[in-house]
Design an enzyme around this catalytic site. Structure first.
Site, short mmCIF file in Angstrom:
data_model
loop_
_atom_site.label_atom_id
_atom_site.label_comp_id
_atom_site.label_asym_id
_atom_site.label_seq_id
_atom_site.Cartn_x
_atom_site.Cartn_y
_atom_site.Cartn_z
N HIS A 113 36.66 30.48 46.84
CA HIS A 113 37.02 31.55 46.20
C HIS A 113 37.92 32.50 46.93
O HIS A 113 39.01 32.76 46.87
CB HIS A 113 35.76 32.36 45.97
CG HIS A 113 36.05 33.79 45.52
ND1 HIS A 113 36.40 34.20 44.40
CD2 HIS A 113 35.80 34.94 46.31
CE1 HIS A 113 36.72 35.39 44.15
NE2 HIS A 113 36.43 36.09 45.36
N TYR A 132 27.24 25.98 45.70
CA TYR A 132 27.10 26.06 44.34
C TYR A 132 27.94 25.25 43.19
O TYR A 132 27.64 25.15 42.19
CB TYR A 132 27.47 27.53 43.91
CG TYR A 132 28.83 28.05 44.29
CD1 TYR A 132 29.86 27.76 43.63
CD2 TYR A 132 29.10 28.99 45.42
CE1 TYR A 132 31.27 28.43 43.84
CE2 TYR A 132 30.31 29.31 45.91
CZ TYR A 132 31.39 29.08 44.90
OH TYR A 132 32.59 29.52 45.23
N ARG A 135 40.14 26.47 40.11
CA ARG A 135 40.70 26.69 41.70
C ARG A 135 40.09 25.59 42.31
O ARG A 135 39.05 25.38 42.40
CB ARG A 135 40.48 28.12 41.93
CG ARG A 135 39.23 28.36 42.59
CD ARG A 135 38.96 29.71 43.43
NE ARG A 135 37.62 30.23 42.84
CZ ARG A 135 36.46 29.79 43.31
NH1 ARG A 135 36.45 29.00 44.08
NH2 ARG A 135 35.17 30.61 42.74
C1 LIG Z 1 34.26 45.74 40.88
C2 LIG Z 1 34.16 44.35 42.02
N1 LIG Z 1 32.96 43.86 41.89
C3 LIG Z 1 33.04 43.07 42.88
C4 LIG Z 1 34.01 42.63 43.66
C5 LIG Z 1 33.67 41.34 44.60
N2 LIG Z 1 34.42 40.20 43.97
C6 LIG Z 1 35.49 39.66 44.56
S1 LIG Z 1 36.26 38.67 43.61
C7 LIG Z 1 34.71 38.32 42.47
C8 LIG Z 1 34.83 37.12 41.71
C9 LIG Z 1 36.02 37.19 40.69
O1 LIG Z 1 35.91 36.14 39.78
P1 LIG Z 1 37.04 36.28 38.75
O2 LIG Z 1 37.33 37.49 38.07
O3 LIG Z 1 36.88 35.14 37.77
O4 LIG Z 1 38.48 35.81 39.53
P2 LIG Z 1 38.86 34.63 40.53
O5 LIG Z 1 38.43 35.18 41.88
O6 LIG Z 1 38.03 33.44 40.02
O7 LIG Z 1 40.32 34.55 40.36
C10 LIG Z 1 33.80 39.13 43.16
C11 LIG Z 1 32.45 39.18 42.42
C12 LIG Z 1 35.16 43.00 43.51
N3 LIG Z 1 36.45 42.39 44.08
N4 LIG Z 1 35.28 44.18 42.69
#
Ligand SMILES: Cc1ncc(C[n+]2csc(CCOP(=O)(O)OP(=O)(O)O)c2C)c(N)n1
Lengths: 326, 368
Positions: free
Chosen positions: B263, B272, B259
């Site tokens: 985020h 980071y 991406r």
């Molecule tokens: C159960 C849970 N824990 C923490 C979060 C907070 N959070 C939102 S997105 C994220 C990172 C997600 O990363 P990834 O699964 O790699 O997906 P990306 O956003 O990179 O597409 C976090 C920690 C959440 N939404 N749900």
């Protein structure tokens, strides 16, 4: 005595830093708490200062975070895991309620869980879905846990230190609406604010309003708005478990009227517990029904409607007036 | 041999970074029209994304998760689905959802904080899943239900690399393996889960190889190569629907991508992430890559690209206008759909809020 003018979230950071310095057994970990310094910057700079052994990022797995914290705590450490938002604590719920809360009882005191589980909670910051819930009642319903909700920067640092030093697991819920809402002088050295003690934020004789966290400010605002008309006492409960029943009943015996303000849904919320306890312990002082001013029994709405969901000064004033005019 | 039957370390590719077909690769058998549609949807997703970020910056929208860089994976995988197939998204799949029939104004409304944006009537799309990985078992469950009912629809479930650390990922895939469900698990490995890099998420060398533990095939694909993604997704969907003798239905796809942006709009990746890394990945941008390929084939020329640019800009502008033109949701909508029939206590709460609004200015009630 030197001090700094800090926001609530800076006080969290300052409190963590103090305890990390004080005790090598304290470790801080969770999602994005390391290099990123936490999505709210609550752990900013701690990774650089204390290194990866003491402050570290974990895989994205709440059950893993809390479950490993239970193991570390049983070993004698003082883990301070972070759940990024309280709405994401549910994957860890099993670990929190089935293990953290009960290990002491189950092992007849052999194993204990001196863990402090931090989580930002509550609404009002236009966050996405599942980022705004107020579920303190889940944790107060669970024996074996302590539940703390600060409402000022000074209390935050002291309550956090007390929680980390406490021999039992503490769920430390940070009202993120007021993370940056105002500043307060916070002493540089470490200190504790005792768990289990409410704070009377404003004295009054006509009605007692019991509240905590982010709702403390609109409650005080409502009390000021009513100044001259109603003499309102405002009690900030600060620790929701164990609850400071002495301060609650003392205040109620003085005023004979009570309003409870919380942003959590009404049904099964702590307002109900407070009302019931007042009935049990101070019925003969009661001059009006205990009123609850709360969020609604709906899922916390997306942000276009969140301001309607949460109690604010006008709603609280109405509740106080109705109680006084009963 | 199916592209799915391979070592999960070996990445499927069709186009190189310059849009040239790599040796030995098969170009998917798409019509000229379908190729243009793929290109246009990717351009639309990119433009939509840029406009959405800017709306957020202007305070016209809440926190928004950008997708730029991931258009190839989203569009090409969703194109592999039939209308009756299910799309189970995370919160970043605006492009995939569009391809599967969700209007842009629906997506905008949701991120503008209006619950009604989530009303996906008549679409086989699940609402956005914010709790990470929680949608994965749902996709498996849809597949179990389809089998129970004797239907032949397939579900595709999207999630990030971070999601593979959650228990729900394990449980969802494990059930899919045990019950042999028609499910495609599509991991958008965009390298970062907010600030945590892929290497800190799992010690396994690839995410695709995790499939082995669940008894299904795992395949790694270049997620910024839309043709490779299309090929892999089509085969995985086809296998889920009509497995050959001895083949198992579920597949775990790891689409390796990036991406480009933050985020979410609440995040600052400069804390980071190195700029060089972003630049490196920008060189793999799926859009110019597909455009080069299509120009070389004579499917696109300047004129056609210009016409697509214009139509994409018009479509996004008009979606924004429509989304912003809807009346804001009234407070009553908060109480709707909590239960099939509103309980009396909830009705009373709704009446109480109505009364409050009569007695006070909205301004007063909304002041926090
Ligand atoms: C159960 C849970 N824990 C923490 C979060 C907070 N959070 C939102 S997105 C994220 C990172 C997600 O990363 P990834 O699964 O790699 O997906 P990306 O956003 O990179 O597409 C976090 C920690 C959440 N939404 N749900």
């Amino acid at each position: 005595m030197s001090s700094q003018n800090l926001t609530l979230v800076q006080a969290v950071r300052d409190g963590l830093k103090g305890e990390l310095e004080r005790d090598d057994d304290v470790v801080v970990f969770g999602e994005d708490v390391g290099k990123n310094g936490g999505v709210f910057r609550a752990t900013q700079g701690l990774y650089d200062e204390f290194g990866e052994d003491r402050v570290f990022d974990t895989p994205l797995a709440e059950s893993g975070i809390v479950g490993t914290a239970v193991g570390m705590a049983a070993y004698g450490m003082k883990p301070v895991p972070e759940i990024q938002f309280s709405g994401f604590a549910y994957p860890a719920f099993d670990q929190i309620v089935s293990h953290a809360a009960r290990l002491r009882t189950r092992s007849r005191g052999r194993f204990t869980v001196p863990m402090t589980l931090r989580m930002p909670y509550g609404g009002g910051i236009r966050a996405p879905e599942h980022h705004s819930e107020s579920k303190e009642a889940f944790y107060t319903h669970e024996a074996g846990l302590k539940v703390v909700v600060p409402s000022t920067p000074r209390d935050t640092k002291g309550l956090l230190a007390a929680s980390i030093r406490d021999p039992d697991p503490v769920v430390f819920m940070e009202p993120k609406l007021i993370y940056r809402a105002f500043r307060e002088e916070v002493p540089d050295e470490t200190y504790t604010v005792e768990l289990g003690e409410a704070a009377v934020r404003r004295e009054g004789t006509d009605v007692s309003v019991f509240t905590w966290g982010a709702m403390t400010r609109p409650t005080l605002e409502a009390a000021e708005n009513l100044d001259g008309e109603v003499d309102v006492e405002v009690v900030d409960l600060r620790t929701l478990s164990p609850m400071d029943w002495d301060t609650i009943t003392e205040s109620f015996e003085k005023t004979g009227r009570a309003v409870v303000v919380h942003e959590a849904p009404k049904t099964g919320g702590l307002g109900a517990e407070i009302a019931a306890t007042i009935q049990e312990e101070a019925l003969l002082y009661q001059e009006a029904p205990v009123k609850r001013v709360t969020g609604f029994d709906t899922p916390f709405p997306l942000y276009a409607l969140e301001d309607y969901y949460m109690p604010e000064a006008a709603r609280i004033e109405d509740g106080i007036r109705e109680t006084v005019e009963f | 041999m199916s592209v799915l039957e391979r070592d999960p370390h070996e990445r499927v590719r069709v186009l190189d970074e310059d849009g040239q077909v790599v040796d030995g690769a098969t170009v998917p058998d798409l019509s000229e029209e379908e190729f243009v549609e793929m290109y246009r949807s990717m351009r639309l997703a990119r433009h939509f994304d840029q406009r959405a970020v800017s709306l957020q910056r202007q305070g016209r929208m809440g926190t928004y998760p950008p997708l730029s860089g991931q258009e190839g994976a989203q569009v090409a995988s969703a194109m592999a689905l039939g209308d009756e197939d299910w799309l189970v998204p995370s919160y970043r799949e605006h492009g995939a959802a569009y391809v599967h029939g969700l209007t842009l104004e629906g997506t905008l409304r949701y991120w503008m904080g209006d619950e009604r944006g989530n009303e996906l009537r008549d679409l086989r799309i699940f609402p956005v899943a914010v709790p990470i990985a929680s949608q994965i078992p749902h996709a498996t469950g849809l597949g179990m239900a389809a089998q129970h009912r004797g239907e032949d629809d397939v579900s595709i479930c999207y999630f990030g690399d971070g999601a593979t650390s959650e228990g729900d990922f394990h449980e969802g895939l494990n059930f899919a393996g045990v019950y042999d469900t028609p499910t495609v698990f599509f991991c958008n490995n965009n390298q970062w889960a907010i600030s945590v890099p892929r290497e800190k998420q799992t010690r396994s060398e690839t995410i695709a190889q995790k499939a082995v533990a669940y008894g299904m095939e795992g395949v790694q694909v270049d997620g910024m190569d839309p043709l490779a993604v299309y090929q892999v997704a089509t085969e995985a969907v086809e296998k889920a629907r009509n497995p050959e003798e001895g083949q198992l239905r579920p597949t775990l796809v790891e689409a390796v991508q990036y991406r480009f942006g933050a985020h979410t709009t609440a995040d600052d990746p400069s804390v980071y992430r190195e700029d060089e890394e972003v630049e490196e990945w920008k060189a793999k941008d799926p859009i110019p890559r597909l455009e080069r390929f299509l120009r070389d084939r004579g499917v696109l020329d300047d004129e056609r690209v210009a016409a697509i640019t214009e139509s994409v800009e018009d479509e996004v502008a008009s979606a924004i206008e429509t989304a912003e033109g809807f009346e804001r949701p009234g407070p009553d909508t908060m109480f709707e759909h909590v239960y099939a029939e509103m309980p009396k206590r909830l009705e009373e709460q709704r009446a109480y809020l109505r009364r409050l609004r009569e007695e006070h200015d909205d301004d007063e009630l909304l002041e926090h």
